[in-house]
Scaffold this motif. Structure first.
Motif, short mmCIF file in Angstrom:
data_model
loop_
_atom_site.label_atom_id
_atom_site.label_comp_id
_atom_site.label_asym_id
_atom_site.label_seq_id
_atom_site.Cartn_x
_atom_site.Cartn_y
_atom_site.Cartn_z
N SER A 274 1.14 -1.33 0.12
CA SER A 274 0.05 0.01 -0.36
C SER A 274 1.06 1.32 0.23
O SER A 274 1.87 1.37 0.46
CB SER A 274 -0.57 0.27 1.14
OG SER A 274 -0.24 0.03 2.30
N ALA B 279 0.21 5.86 0.11
CA ALA B 279 -0.22 6.91 0.76
C ALA B 279 -1.25 7.24 -0.27
O ALA B 279 -0.72 7.37 -1.69
CB ALA B 279 0.54 8.15 1.80
N ASN C 233 -3.99 0.70 -2.50
CA ASN C 233 -4.05 -0.97 -0.96
C ASN C 233 -4.00 -2.06 -1.54
O ASN C 233 -4.39 -2.46 -2.55
CB ASN C 233 -6.07 -0.76 -0.74
CG ASN C 233 -5.43 1.13 0.06
OD1 ASN C 233 -5.57 1.90 0.78
ND2 ASN C 233 -5.99 2.48 -0.41
N GLU D 161 -11.11 -0.28 7.48
CA GLU D 161 -9.66 -0.27 6.49
C GLU D 161 -9.13 -0.39 7.82
O GLU D 161 -9.56 -0.45 9.51
CB GLU D 161 -9.32 1.62 6.17
CG GLU D 161 -9.95 2.19 7.19
CD GLU D 161 -9.23 3.43 6.92
OE1 GLU D 161 -8.62 3.90 5.89
OE2 GLU D 161 -10.17 4.72 6.98
N GLY E 195 -4.43 -1.65 9.28
CA GLY E 195 -2.94 -1.46 9.05
C GLY E 195 -2.21 -0.22 9.17
O GLY E 195 -2.63 0.42 8.61
N SER E 196 -0.81 -0.68 8.99
CA SER E 196 -0.33 1.14 7.94
C SER E 196 0.50 0.27 7.05
O SER E 196 0.67 -0.51 6.43
CB SER E 196 0.91 1.57 9.43
OG SER E 196 1.48 0.76 9.75
N ASN E 197 0.87 1.27 6.31
CA ASN E 197 1.85 1.44 4.84
C ASN E 197 3.33 0.79 4.93
O ASN E 197 3.14 0.79 5.95
CB ASN E 197 1.91 2.40 4.27
CG ASN E 197 1.01 3.63 3.77
OD1 ASN E 197 -0.14 2.54 3.39
ND2 ASN E 197 0.84 4.52 2.88
N ARG F 60 -1.66 -1.62 4.50
CA ARG F 60 -3.05 -1.29 5.17
C ARG F 60 -3.69 -1.49 4.11
O ARG F 60 -3.42 -2.09 2.82
CB ARG F 60 -2.89 0.33 4.51
CG ARG F 60 -3.79 1.53 4.62
CD ARG F 60 -3.74 2.81 4.23
NE ARG F 60 -4.98 3.32 5.17
CZ ARG F 60 -5.92 3.86 3.98
NH1 ARG F 60 -5.47 3.61 3.12
NH2 ARG F 60 -6.97 4.27 5.27
N CYS G 261 -7.67 -1.47 2.80
CA CYS G 261 -9.29 -1.17 2.39
C CYS G 261 -11.03 -1.82 1.84
O CYS G 261 -9.67 -2.21 0.72
CB CYS G 261 -9.07 0.14 1.77
SG CYS G 261 -10.91 1.40 1.41
#
Length: 204
Positions: free
Chosen positions: A26, A28, A42, A121, A123-125, A128, A130
Motif C-alpha cells: 500500500s 499513501a 491498498n 480499513e 494496518g499501516s503502509n 494498509r 481497505c
C-alpha cells in the motif's frame, strides 16, 4: 493510476517471485496532479475480492467495452490465490467500479482510492488494507478521443492495471509484459506477469 503522461513509479526486480526492491504494498493517498483525484494503492482485506461495477451518472455515456475489459481483468486475477468476481447486487463490495466524466484532470485516465466512506480499513503502509475502494475510469478520455479507451487492448490494459492497484500491485518500469507498466497506452500488456502473480500469491 494511469496517465497520458508519466507518473511516479517504483523500480522493480525481475522474475516470477517478489523481488527485494518490489512494486508491491500500500501507498499513501496522494494528489498527483495538484487537484483531485487522490490516488493510492491498498491491499485487499482477504482473498475474496468482490467488484460492483456502476455508472455514477446514467446521463453520462459509459465507456463502451469497459465492462468486458473489467471481466477479463478479474478472470486474469483469478489465476492467482485470490478469488475475484463481479457482483452488482453486492451493496458492500471490496471495490466500487465507476465510469464517469471527471474532466481533463491533467491527463489522469483512471485511478484507485480508499474513500472516506469506505466500509473498513486497517494496518499501516505498506500493509494498509481497505474495503470499499473506488476504482474510477474517466469517461472524458474516451469522449474527447485522446487515444485512450479506443481499442480492446487499451481498455483491458487499463482495467487490469487499476484492478492490480486494489490488491497491492504498484507500478512497474522494468517490463511492458505486465499490465502494471506505468504508462497508459504505451504498449503495456493486458495481463499480470509471473512477478505480479508471485506478489499476490505471497500476500493472499
Amino acid at each position: 493510476m494511469l496517465t497520458v503522461l508519466s507518473v511516479a513509479a517504483v523500480v522493480t526486480g525481475v522474475g516470477g517471485q517478489p523481488a527485494g526492491a518490489n512494486p508491491f504494498g500500500s501507498t499513501a493517498c496522494v494528489d498527483p496532479a495538484g487537484a483531485v483525484p487522490l490516488n493510492c494503492v491498498n491491499l485487499a482485506n482477504n482473498n475474496d475480492h468482490a467488484m460492483n461495477y456502476v455508472n455514477l451518472d446514467q446521463t453520462t455515456q459509459a465507456i463502451p467495452g469497459m465492462g468486458a475489459a473489467m471481466t477479463a481483468a478479474i478472470s486474469d486475477l483469478n489465476g492467482t490465490d485470490l478469488h475475484a468476481y463481479r457482483d452488482e447486487n453486492d451493496s458492500l463490495p471490496d471495490v466500487w467500479v465507476h465510469d464517469y466524466n471527471y474532466g481533463a484532470l491533467d491527463g489522469i485516465t483512471a485511478w484507485v482510492v480508499c474513500p472516506s466512506d469506505n466500509t473498513g480499513e486497517g494496518g499501516s503502509n505498506p500493509n494498509r488494507w481497505c474495503r470499499g475502494q473506488d476504482l474510477n475510469f474517466n469517461v472524458y478520455y474516451w469522449v474527447s478521443d485522446n487515444g485512450f479507451y479506443d481499442t480492446a487492448a487499451q481498455r483491458q490494459n487499463i482495467a487490469c492495471h487499476e484492478l492490480g492497484h486494489t490488491v497491492g500491485l504498484q507500478h512497474r518500469t522494468d517490463t511492458r509484459a505486465s499490465c502494471m507498466w506505468t504508462y497508459a497506452g504505451d504498449g503495456g500488456a493486458s495481463r499480470y506477469d509471473a512477478h505480479d502473480r508471485g506478489h499476490v500469491n505471497s500476500r493472499y
